[in-house]
Scaffold this motif. Structure first.
Motif, PDB file in Angstrom:
ATOM      1  N   LYS A 180       0.856  -1.191   0.000  1.00  0.00           N
ATOM      2  CA  LYS A 180       0.000   0.000   0.000  1.00  0.00           C
ATOM      3  C   LYS A 180       0.885   1.231   0.000  1.00  0.00           C
ATOM      4  CE  LYS A 180      -3.881  -0.167   2.450  1.00  0.00           C
ATOM      5  NZ  LYS A 180      -4.718  -0.213   3.670  1.00  0.00           N
ATOM      6  N   LYS A 181       0.892   1.959  -1.106  1.00  0.00           N
ATOM      7  CA  LYS A 181       1.751   3.139  -1.180  1.00  0.00           C
ATOM      8  C   LYS A 181       1.012   4.286  -1.866  1.00  0.00           C
ATOM      9  CE  LYS A 181       3.041   0.509  -4.979  1.00  0.00           C
ATOM     10  NZ  LYS A 181       3.081  -0.925  -5.152  1.00  0.00           N
ATOM     11  N   LYS A 182       1.435   5.476  -1.518  1.00  0.00           N
ATOM     12  CA  LYS A 182       0.872   6.671  -2.155  1.00  0.00           C
ATOM     13  C   LYS A 182       2.039   7.541  -2.595  1.00  0.00           C
ATOM     14  CE  LYS A 182      -2.317  10.501  -1.507  1.00  0.00           C
ATOM     15  NZ  LYS A 182      -3.130  11.287  -0.567  1.00  0.00           N
ATOM     16  N   PHE A 183       2.199   7.688  -3.911  1.00  0.00           N
ATOM     17  CA  PHE A 183       3.278   8.511  -4.437  1.00  0.00           C
ATOM     18  C   PHE A 183       2.821   9.965  -4.536  1.00  0.00           C
ATOM     19  CE2 PHE A 183       4.678   4.513  -6.900  1.00  0.00           C
ATOM     20  CZ  PHE A 183       5.441   4.102  -5.818  1.00  0.00           C
ATOM     21  N   ILE A 184       3.643  10.856  -4.011  1.00  0.00           N
ATOM     22  CA  ILE A 184       3.366  12.288  -4.098  1.00  0.00           C
ATOM     23  C   ILE A 184       4.455  12.899  -4.968  1.00  0.00           C
ATOM     24  CG2 ILE A 184       3.201  14.452  -2.780  1.00  0.00           C
ATOM     25  CD1 ILE A 184       2.044  12.653  -0.488  1.00  0.00           C
ATOM     26  N   TYR A 185       4.045  13.487  -6.097  1.00  0.00           N
ATOM     27  CA  TYR A 185       4.990  13.945  -7.109  1.00  0.00           C
ATOM     28  C   TYR A 185       5.325  15.424  -6.909  1.00  0.00           C
ATOM     29  CZ  TYR A 185       3.003   9.694  -9.052  1.00  0.00           C
ATOM     30  OH  TYR A 185       2.562   8.409  -9.233  1.00  0.00           O
ATOM     31  N   LYS A 186       6.611  15.703  -6.729  1.00  0.00           N
ATOM     32  CA  LYS A 186       7.069  17.084  -6.472  1.00  0.00           C
ATOM     33  C   LYS A 186       8.357  17.355  -7.237  1.00  0.00           C
ATOM     34  CE  LYS A 186       3.780  18.288  -3.754  1.00  0.00           C
ATOM     35  NZ  LYS A 186       2.917  19.427  -4.071  1.00  0.00           N
ATOM     36  N   ASN A 187       8.839  18.613  -7.153  1.00  0.00           N
ATOM     37  CA  ASN A 187      10.164  18.903  -7.707  1.00  0.00           C
ATOM     38  C   ASN A 187      11.223  18.441  -6.704  1.00  0.00           C
ATOM     39  OD1 ASN A 187      10.429  20.917  -5.701  1.00  0.00           O
ATOM     40  ND2 ASN A 187       9.571  22.468  -7.055  1.00  0.00           N
ATOM     41  N   PHE A 188      12.508  18.484  -7.095  1.00  0.00           N
ATOM     42  CA  PHE A 188      13.584  17.935  -6.271  1.00  0.00           C
ATOM     43  C   PHE A 188      13.551  18.453  -4.823  1.00  0.00           C
ATOM     44  CE2 PHE A 188      16.437  16.955 -10.132  1.00  0.00           C
ATOM     45  CZ  PHE A 188      16.069  15.622 -10.091  1.00  0.00           C
ATOM     46  N   LYS A 189      13.472  19.779  -4.665  1.00  0.00           N
ATOM     47  CA  LYS A 189      13.544  20.360  -3.320  1.00  0.00           C
ATOM     48  C   LYS A 189      12.359  19.951  -2.454  1.00  0.00           C
ATOM     49  CE  LYS A 189      16.609  24.262  -4.151  1.00  0.00           C
ATOM     50  NZ  LYS A 189      16.781  25.717  -4.208  1.00  0.00           N
ATOM     51  N   ASN A 190      11.170  19.926  -3.048  1.00  0.00           N
ATOM     52  CA  ASN A 190       9.978  19.569  -2.287  1.00  0.00           C
ATOM     53  C   ASN A 190       9.883  18.080  -1.975  1.00  0.00           C
ATOM     54  OD1 ASN A 190       8.960  22.131  -1.885  1.00  0.00           O
ATOM     55  ND2 ASN A 190       7.822  22.145  -3.792  1.00  0.00           N
ATOM     56  N   VAL A 191      10.537  17.247  -2.789  1.00  0.00           N
ATOM     57  CA  VAL A 191      10.600  15.806  -2.502  1.00  0.00           C
ATOM     58  C   VAL A 191      11.211  15.601  -1.120  1.00  0.00           C
ATOM     59  CG1 VAL A 191      11.781  13.654  -3.128  1.00  0.00           C
ATOM     60  CG2 VAL A 191      10.638  14.985  -4.887  1.00  0.00           C
ATOM     61  N   GLU A 192      12.335  16.293  -0.869  1.00  0.00           N
ATOM     62  CA  GLU A 192      13.029  16.199   0.423  1.00  0.00           C
ATOM     63  C   GLU A 192      12.255  16.945   1.513  1.00  0.00           C
ATOM     64  OE1 GLU A 192      15.991  18.145   3.279  1.00  0.00           O
ATOM     65  OE2 GLU A 192      14.851  19.093   1.683  1.00  0.00           O
ATOM     66  N   LYS A 193      11.737  18.107   1.200  1.00  0.00           N
ATOM     67  CA  LYS A 193      11.026  18.968   2.151  1.00  0.00           C
ATOM     68  C   LYS A 193       9.793  18.271   2.736  1.00  0.00           C
ATOM     69  CE  LYS A 193       8.720  23.471   2.358  1.00  0.00           C
ATOM     70  NZ  LYS A 193       8.130  24.547   1.530  1.00  0.00           N
ATOM     71  N   TYR A 194       9.072  17.507   1.905  1.00  0.00           N
ATOM     72  CA  TYR A 194       7.842  16.844   2.355  1.00  0.00           C
ATOM     73  C   TYR A 194       8.125  15.798   3.445  1.00  0.00           C
ATOM     74  CZ  TYR A 194       3.979  18.706  -0.368  1.00  0.00           C
ATOM     75  OH  TYR A 194       2.967  19.500  -0.836  1.00  0.00           O
TER      76      TYR A 194
ATOM     77  N   LYS B 206      10.763  15.997   5.543  1.00  0.00           N
ATOM     78  CA  LYS B 206      11.182  16.822   6.676  1.00  0.00           C
ATOM     79  C   LYS B 206       9.968  17.363   7.438  1.00  0.00           C
ATOM     80  CE  LYS B 206      13.640  20.462   5.598  1.00  0.00           C
ATOM     81  NZ  LYS B 206      14.753  21.166   4.944  1.00  0.00           N
ATOM     82  N   GLU B 207       8.926  17.740   6.695  1.00  0.00           N
ATOM     83  CA  GLU B 207       7.711  18.299   7.299  1.00  0.00           C
ATOM     84  C   GLU B 207       6.697  17.215   7.690  1.00  0.00           C
ATOM     85  OE1 GLU B 207       6.326  21.038   4.348  1.00  0.00           O
ATOM     86  OE2 GLU B 207       7.810  22.572   4.872  1.00  0.00           O
ATOM     87  N   LYS B 208       7.090  15.933   7.568  1.00  0.00           N
ATOM     88  CA  LYS B 208       6.283  14.772   7.941  1.00  0.00           C
ATOM     89  C   LYS B 208       5.013  14.612   7.105  1.00  0.00           C
ATOM     90  CE  LYS B 208       8.057  14.582  12.658  1.00  0.00           C
ATOM     91  NZ  LYS B 208       7.754  14.518  14.093  1.00  0.00           N
ATOM     92  N   LYS B 209       5.021  15.179   5.901  1.00  0.00           N
ATOM     93  CA  LYS B 209       3.899  14.992   4.985  1.00  0.00           C
ATOM     94  C   LYS B 209       4.038  13.645   4.259  1.00  0.00           C
ATOM     95  CE  LYS B 209       3.112  19.919   4.209  1.00  0.00           C
ATOM     96  NZ  LYS B 209       3.228  21.055   3.261  1.00  0.00           N
ATOM     97  N   THR B 210       5.297  13.207   4.102  1.00  0.00           N
ATOM     98  CA  THR B 210       5.590  11.872   3.572  1.00  0.00           C
ATOM     99  C   THR B 210       6.636  11.220   4.478  1.00  0.00           C
ATOM    100  OG1 THR B 210       7.287  12.772   2.102  1.00  0.00           O
ATOM    101  CG2 THR B 210       5.098  12.460   1.157  1.00  0.00           C
ATOM    102  N   GLU B 211       6.803   9.904   4.311  1.00  0.00           N
ATOM    103  CA  GLU B 211       7.753   9.158   5.159  1.00  0.00           C
ATOM    104  C   GLU B 211       9.086   8.909   4.468  1.00  0.00           C
ATOM    105  OE1 GLU B 211       5.255   5.762   7.040  1.00  0.00           O
ATOM    106  OE2 GLU B 211       4.076   6.711   5.461  1.00  0.00           O
ATOM    107  N   ILE B 212       9.054   8.864   3.155  1.00  0.00           N
ATOM    108  CA  ILE B 212      10.240   8.496   2.363  1.00  0.00           C
ATOM    109  C   ILE B 212      10.388   9.455   1.184  1.00  0.00           C
ATOM    110  CG2 ILE B 212      11.278   6.673   0.924  1.00  0.00           C
ATOM    111  CD1 ILE B 212       9.417   4.695   2.563  1.00  0.00           C
TER     112      ILE B 212
END
Length: 376
Positions: free
Chosen positions: A125-139, A141-147
């Protein structure tokens, strides 16, 4: 005397039967784990009362044949079923939906790297959240995603500077690497002559990896850079004109209504991209499995930091790779990323080594611990 011998023989037989029972229970538990993963994939509940009734009914029918008490057999199998449910609950807790931020959207190379990672880790069970490079890491850090999964190096074009700029500042931790074989193809909406292509949409990395091919066959074509290969493919799908093409993954033929004009257009057929998996920092546990320890430090002087490498050499520390990246900050100092191969010397002396390096560079930090894998 004979009775004693018989008793010993029968006890041996009981022991052998007990071993078989334990072995069968072990096999049953393994199958229960597999069933749990399928239930997650099919979005089914752990408990299935109809299935439990079916099991017990089969057992009762077989117990009559062997003249075994119904109450006795019921107690045993209810206990077995309960333990099976307990095993499956553990797996359900581990395999709850993982939110993963990647450079996307669906069909990008990051998407396929994330799918490969999820398969390896049994994340159904996974949910991919598509962002630009900086936001991939930022999400993360902000606990919006786990990986966060980011491409860091290609076997042909080398390191991706933008990712090292992120690693310079990140508080996240590299826990794993993924190696993905890259097979670039030229796509269009319709199967037209390659000579008619006037515009090619692509991400900068595939362009650099196919530059010789593009210069040879599409020197006069207009090259438009997109955020990812999947954005490039979506662009040609949504445009009305047909004399356009996009560079993307061969597997995209299964995701989009597109045609492959040309396969394997990489300049180098042995083309791999290394991705890093970032998570919020956990306790670092060194072991003797030859893991990689990734350290980061800054060095203000122009010359190579020989003093630091002398410390590593004297302590018999094996270095796999050294990457130097120019800092984005105003002072433009050099940021070094060094992959150290974990061995008995590193495990024993890591704290002493870090203290010695800290005297030379105050910004030294461990930012990763992962398995040792070669890109090719």
């Amino acid at each position: 005397m004979n009775s004693e011998i018989n008793l010993l023989n029968f006890r041996k037989k009981i022991n052998e039967i007990d071993k078989k029972i334990i072995n069968l229970l072990f096999k049953r538990n393994k199958i229960s784990k597999k069933i749990a993963k399928i239930k997650i994939y099919l979005k089914k509940n752990i408990k299935d009362k109809n299935r439990e009734k079916e099991i017990l009914l089969n057992i009762y029918n077989k117990s009559k044949k062997y003249n075994i008490s119904k109450k006795y057999i019921k107690k045993i199998f209810i206990s077995i079923i309960k333990y099976s449910i307990k095993i499956q609950k553990k797996i359900f807790r581990k395999l709850i939906t993982k939110k993963i931020s990647i450079l996307g959207p669906k069909g990008s190379y990051s998407y396929y790297a994330a799918k490969k990672y999820c398969k390896k880790k049994n994340i159904y069970k996974k949910k991919f959240i598509y962002k630009n490079f900086k936001n991939v890491e930022k999400y993360v850090k902000e606990k919006k995603t786990e990986i966060a999964i980011l491409p860091i190096e290609n076997s042909n074009t080398g390191k991706i500077n933008e990712i090292y700029n992120i690693l310079e500042k990140t508080k996240l931790f590299v826990v794993e690497t993924i190696c993905l074989k890259i097979n670039h193809c030229l796509f269009s909406k319709k199967n037209i002559e390659t000579k008619k292509i006037k515009t090619i949409y692509t991400h900068i990395q595939p362009f650099l990896q196919c530059e010789k091919f593009i210069k040879k066959f599409y020197k006069k074509s207009n090259i438009i850079f997109m955020k990812s290969t999947s954005y490039a493919i979506n662009k040609i799908i949504n445009k009305k004109n047909n004399n356009i093409a996009a560079i993307g993954n061969k597997k995209n033929i299964n995701l989009f209504k597109i045609q492959i004009l040309k396969k394997n257009i990489n300049d180098n057929k042995k083309n791999f991209t290394k991705f890093i998996v970032l998570k919020r920092k956990k306790n670092i546990k060194l072991n003797n499995k030859k893991n990689i320890l990734l350290i980061r430090f800054s060095y203000n002087k122009k010359q190579f930091p020989n003093k630091i490498f002398s410390i590593l050499y004297k302590n018999k520390i094996e270095i796999k790779e050294i990457i130097c990246n120019k800092s984005e900050t105003k002072n433009h100092k050099n940021i070094y990323f060094i992959e150290l191969i974990n061995n008995k010397f590193l495990m024993k002396n890591i704290n002493i080594i870090l203290r010695k390096i800290f005297k030379i560079s105050k910004n030294i930090k461990i930012i990763g611990n992962y398995k040792n894998k070669n890109l090719i």
